[in-house]
Design a protein around this motif. Structure first.
Motif, PDB file in Angstrom:
ATOM      1  N   LYS A 155     -10.849   3.273  -0.474  1.00  0.00           N
ATOM      2  CA  LYS A 155     -10.367   3.988   0.705  1.00  0.00           C
ATOM      3  C   LYS A 155      -9.563   3.009   1.567  1.00  0.00           C
ATOM      4  CE  LYS A 155     -12.196   6.909   4.402  1.00  0.00           C
ATOM      5  NZ  LYS A 155     -13.410   7.566   4.927  1.00  0.00           N
ATOM      6  N   HIS A 156     -10.037   1.774   1.602  1.00  0.00           N
ATOM      7  CA  HIS A 156      -9.317   0.714   2.302  1.00  0.00           C
ATOM      8  C   HIS A 156      -9.882  -0.616   1.822  1.00  0.00           C
ATOM      9  CE1 HIS A 156      -6.578  -0.688   5.297  1.00  0.00           C
ATOM     10  NE2 HIS A 156      -7.486  -1.303   6.015  1.00  0.00           N
ATOM     11  N   ASN A 157      -9.141  -1.688   1.997  1.00  0.00           N
ATOM     12  CA  ASN A 157      -9.712  -2.998   1.686  1.00  0.00           C
ATOM     13  C   ASN A 157      -9.178  -4.077   2.609  1.00  0.00           C
ATOM     14  OD1 ASN A 157      -7.202  -3.718   0.595  1.00  0.00           O
ATOM     15  ND2 ASN A 157      -7.818  -3.230  -1.496  1.00  0.00           N
ATOM     16  N   ARG A 165       2.137   5.566  -7.661  1.00  0.00           N
ATOM     17  CA  ARG A 165       0.865   6.026  -8.206  1.00  0.00           C
ATOM     18  C   ARG A 165       0.784   7.548  -8.269  1.00  0.00           C
ATOM     19  NH1 ARG A 165      -1.682   3.029  -4.933  1.00  0.00           N
ATOM     20  NH2 ARG A 165      -2.745   4.408  -3.484  1.00  0.00           N
ATOM     21  N   LYS A 183      -3.455   9.327   4.858  1.00  0.00           N
ATOM     22  CA  LYS A 183      -4.780   8.814   4.501  1.00  0.00           C
ATOM     23  C   LYS A 183      -4.837   7.294   4.513  1.00  0.00           C
ATOM     24  CE  LYS A 183      -7.108  10.750   1.093  1.00  0.00           C
ATOM     25  NZ  LYS A 183      -7.414  11.527  -0.140  1.00  0.00           N
ATOM     26  N   ARG A 243       0.839  -1.204   0.000  1.00  0.00           N
ATOM     27  CA  ARG A 243       0.000   0.000   0.000  1.00  0.00           C
ATOM     28  C   ARG A 243       0.872   1.252   0.000  1.00  0.00           C
ATOM     29  NH1 ARG A 243      -5.316  -1.418   1.549  1.00  0.00           N
ATOM     30  NH2 ARG A 243      -5.295  -3.403   2.638  1.00  0.00           N
ATOM     31  N   ILE A 286      -5.052   3.881   5.989  1.00  0.00           N
ATOM     32  CA  ILE A 286      -5.623   3.514   7.289  1.00  0.00           C
ATOM     33  C   ILE A 286      -4.572   2.847   8.174  1.00  0.00           C
ATOM     34  CG2 ILE A 286      -7.542   2.270   8.400  1.00  0.00           C
ATOM     35  CD1 ILE A 286      -8.424   4.480   6.371  1.00  0.00           C
ATOM     36  N   THR A 311      -6.527  -1.721  -4.486  1.00  0.00           N
ATOM     37  CA  THR A 311      -5.884  -0.811  -3.521  1.00  0.00           C
ATOM     38  C   THR A 311      -5.887   0.655  -3.975  1.00  0.00           C
ATOM     39  OG1 THR A 311      -4.573  -2.531  -2.497  1.00  0.00           O
ATOM     40  CG2 THR A 311      -3.719  -0.298  -2.295  1.00  0.00           C
ATOM     41  N   PRO A 312      -5.529   0.953  -5.237  1.00  0.00           N
ATOM     42  CA  PRO A 312      -5.519   2.372  -5.619  1.00  0.00           C
ATOM     43  C   PRO A 312      -6.898   3.006  -5.769  1.00  0.00           C
ATOM     44  CG  PRO A 312      -4.269   1.009  -7.177  1.00  0.00           C
ATOM     45  CD  PRO A 312      -5.050   0.094  -6.319  1.00  0.00           C
TER      46      PRO A 312
END
Lengths: 159, 552
Positions: free
Chosen positions: B126-128, A25, A66, A18, A68, B122-123
């Motif tokens: 908001k979350h996974n 990205r 941002k 992530r 989590i 993922t991109p």
């Protein structure tokens, strides 16, 4: 300009992906990234060196925040942090160069951790300047392989 | 504590989150969950393509303000959700996407219908979550709904391996989601609010620039009072349509590439831009250095990462728009800038939205829909039909325009309309579609018909991929490369084939009666309206130009 960020993250699968995915990205440039678990086994600490101006750094911090799984981000000031990197260098040696390499190793307070027939493997830790200096010197003898951990760092003092 | 299977735990958790409806499509790894859903007290709407499920959940969320839920199987089911999830992500829409996954021990083996959907999404989430331990399932569901709806909302995906559905675990559903790394700021900083109020008092040509954040935070009442108190004109983004009544004398309509001239001029000449719940999208700002060039900017947003992302800001205020506008109202007194408001009125009179009335103009169709049902919920596809629906329908209430703003997803209109109608069954839901976009998800007519979800579709049928054709006309020497659909498709027959009502309109004087006929029947209706083929959306700011330099 280079900045060193200490990023406290949850120690969970996928957190690395992530974080690093976010950098590519959003078009941020990562110089190095090192990560390891902290004294709390549920937390990992990443040390990320990023290149960019203040606006880019501001976005990096905000976008990281941002995520989590990101708990805390600290921008480590270069004039008030202990910064270290560990490097393993495998150098080609001959009868005529062996003693010179060992001398340089001593001068840099580095260690010889493996000896081969035609090679020496040197372990060295230090800040960026020291690491670059020894790599430059060893390059004259012929570096066969090199492995760097990337920078890790802590703020000085009690903070 | 009761022991139950993961599938049962999933259904229990969804019920604890007060989920009333799921848009989904079954598959191999979901068999245990669908077996539970068979007699669960949750309405399941079977779509005809998973993309439709994601858009329907999105439309449901936009229309109701609740979390929309979609469900798909592993592999292709999950990847078919991707466009819909990305769409929700770009527009900050709260949806929870549930996907099945191959069994835990098969993950990573390229198993049948395996796709790394947490990696893929993922991109765009908001979350996974990938649930590898069934004990965590209820906790993750709790967290997913909390994340989706709070702060800056967005889609959350939960991926569940099929063995987790089958295994029995103790069921414990937490009362609260506790996430150490997630604490959105909702209350504005008092000092920033004080500074903003000072600036507002000392400005002469203020413009309020409102976006989707107003709708998300239910701040429309506060916005209206705020605008009336400081007597400042209000322009909105596409996502902000409905945040401020467009029938109000202070309304400027939309700003940006296809905004009104008076909104764009006002933004160019303002000395104070109060941006609330917006992200300064490139379709709004045009050339960024010419956007509000002489203005101080106050930027109110719940997402700190939006502050200073594309434009310099003088006074940032991070927090929930409703709270902050409320706090500003407490310290502000009535203001009046007559000279500025007179200037705005002058522009409004001089440069109204206008089109030449000839044949069946798409703008005329939108005006007729507005006249016939001003309280309808409008959903749209993307392109010319979307812009005309934005320009010529007057939105007066929040959650009445459901449109793909950020991602610009063709094919969004019909499934989103279905979702909106499920959420607001008492309202008329009109999908304003193009003949291009409609074809991208027209299979969902079956969903509407078979589940008694009577949506109305108006196809502005111009035989072109209109917006791309318009750019080819203006910037590529009218070389209409692959934008002419030359369609032999009979949309009336197609509607009838799905069991819907089909009406064809070929004359301007049939438009109104067709709309009224569509509203009278309690069925899904498709009106195929043959509009002028080469009509353009004007005014228009050419890409990369200043928003002052509009053509048409």
């Amino acid at each position: 300009m280079k900045h060193t960020l200490a990023v406290l993250v949850e120690n969970k699968p996928g957190v690395m992906a992530r974080t690093s995915g976010l950098f590519s990205r959003r078009g941020f440039n990562i110089d190095s990234l090192s990560v390891g678990v902290t004294n709390d086994p549920d937390m990992s600490r990443m040390t990320i060196v990023v290149n960019g101006d203040d606006r880019v750094l501001d976005q990096v911090r905000k976008q990281l925040n941002k995520l989590i799984n990101v708990i805390k981000i600290v921008d480590l000031p270069s004039n008030n942090s202990v910064e270290r990197e560990l490097v393993l260098i495998k150098v080609t040696v001959g009868v005529d160069t062996r003693s010179e390499i060992m001398q340089i190793t001593d001068t840099f307070r580095a260690k010889i951790v493996d000896v081969g027939k035609d090679t020496l493997t040197i372990e060295v830790t230090g800040d960026e300047g020291k690491i670059n200096a020894i790599i430059q010197l060893m390059d004259h003898f012929g570096i066969k392989e090199i492995a760097r951990t990337g920078k890790t760092a802590l703020i000085r003092g009690e903070k | 504590m009761t022991k139950m299977t993961g599938a049962k735990a999933m259904v229990e958790s969804l019920q604890k989150e007060d989920v009333k409806v799921i848009f989904g499509y079954p598959g191999g790894v979901l068999l245990p969950l669908y077996d539970e859903l068979f007699d669960a007290d949750i309405r399941h709407i079977l779509v005809r393509h998973e993309q439709g499920a994601a858009h329907a959940a999105d439309g449901y969320a936009r229309a109701t303000g609740r979390v929309g839920v979609c469900l798909a199987t592993s592999g292709p089911g999950a990847t078919n959700l991707v466009t819909g999830i990305a769409n929700a992500y770009m527009d900050s829409i709260p949806i929870v996407a549930i996907t099945g996954q191959v069994a835990t021990h098969m993950i990573g083996n390229d198993a049948f219908q395996e796709a790394d959907i947490t990696g893929i999404s993922t991109p765009i989430t908001k979350h996974n979550y990938l649930v590898t331990d069934g004990q965590n399932l209820p906790k993750y569901v709790k967290e997913a709904f909390h994340l989706a709806l709070s702060g800056r909302p967005g889609p959350v995906l939960i991926d569940i391996p099929t063995d987790v559905f089958k295994n029995e675990e103790d069921f414990h559903f937490p009362k609260k989601a506790s996430l150490e790394g997630y604490k959105p700021t909702v209350k504005g900083h008092p000092l920033q609010i004080k500074k903003a109020a000072e600036l507002i008092k000392n400005s002469e040509r203020t413009v309020i620039f409102a976006g989707g954040g107003i709708i998300t935070s239910n701040a429309h009442e506060e916005l209206k009072r705020f605008a009336e108190t400081i007597n400042a004109p209000v322009t909105t983004t596409l996502m902000g349509k409905g945040a401020f009544p467009e029938t109000h004398p202070l309304s400027l309509g939309m700003v940006g590439m296809h905004g009104t001239r008076y909104a764009n001029y006002a933004v160019c000449d303002t000395d104070l831009l109060i941006a609330v719940g917006v992200r300064f999208d490139d379709r709004v700002t045009g050339k960024i250095s010419d956007f509000a060039p002489d203005a101080k900017i106050i930027h109110i947003d719940i997402d700190p990462a939006e502050i200073g992302k594309t434009i310099r800001v003088d006074i940032p205020i991070v927090g929930n728009a409703k709270n902050i506008l409320g706090e500003l109202l407490e310290v502000l007194v009535k203001l009046n800038n007559k000279k500025w408001n007179d200037q705005i009125e002058k522009w409004k009179k001089e440069y109204p939205l206008a089109y030449e009335k000839k044949g069946i103009k798409p703008q005329f169709v939108i005006e007729q829909i507005y006249d016939a049902c001003p309280d309808a919920i409008i959903s749209t596809d993307v392109g010319q039909c979307q812009m005309w629906a934005a320009q010529y329908f007057k939105y007066t209430k929040p959650r009445t325009l459901i449109t793909s703003g950020g991602l610009g997803t063709m094919g969004f209109g019909l499934p989103a309309a279905i979702g909106a109608k499920v959420g607001c069954p008492e309202k008329t839901v009109f999908d304003i579609a193009g003949d291009g976009g409609f074809m991208m998800n027209c299979q969902e007519l079956a969903t509407a018909v078979e589940n008694d979800i009577p949506v109305k579709v108006a196809i502005l049928n111009n035989g072109f991929l209109g917006m791309v054709r318009q750019w080819q006309e203006l910037f590529y020497n009218k070389r209409y490369s692959h934008t002419c659909l030359k369609s032999k498709t009979d949309f009336v027959k197609l509607a009838k084939a799905f069991g819907a009502v089909g009406i064809r309109v070929t004359k301007a004087n049939e438009v109104r009666s067709a709309i009224e006929e569509a509203m009278e029947v309690d069925e899904t209706v498709v009106i195929d309206i043959k509009v002028e083929g080469e009509e353009n959306v004007f005014p228009m700011v050419p890409p990369g130009a200043s928003i002052r330099d509009m053509i048409g």
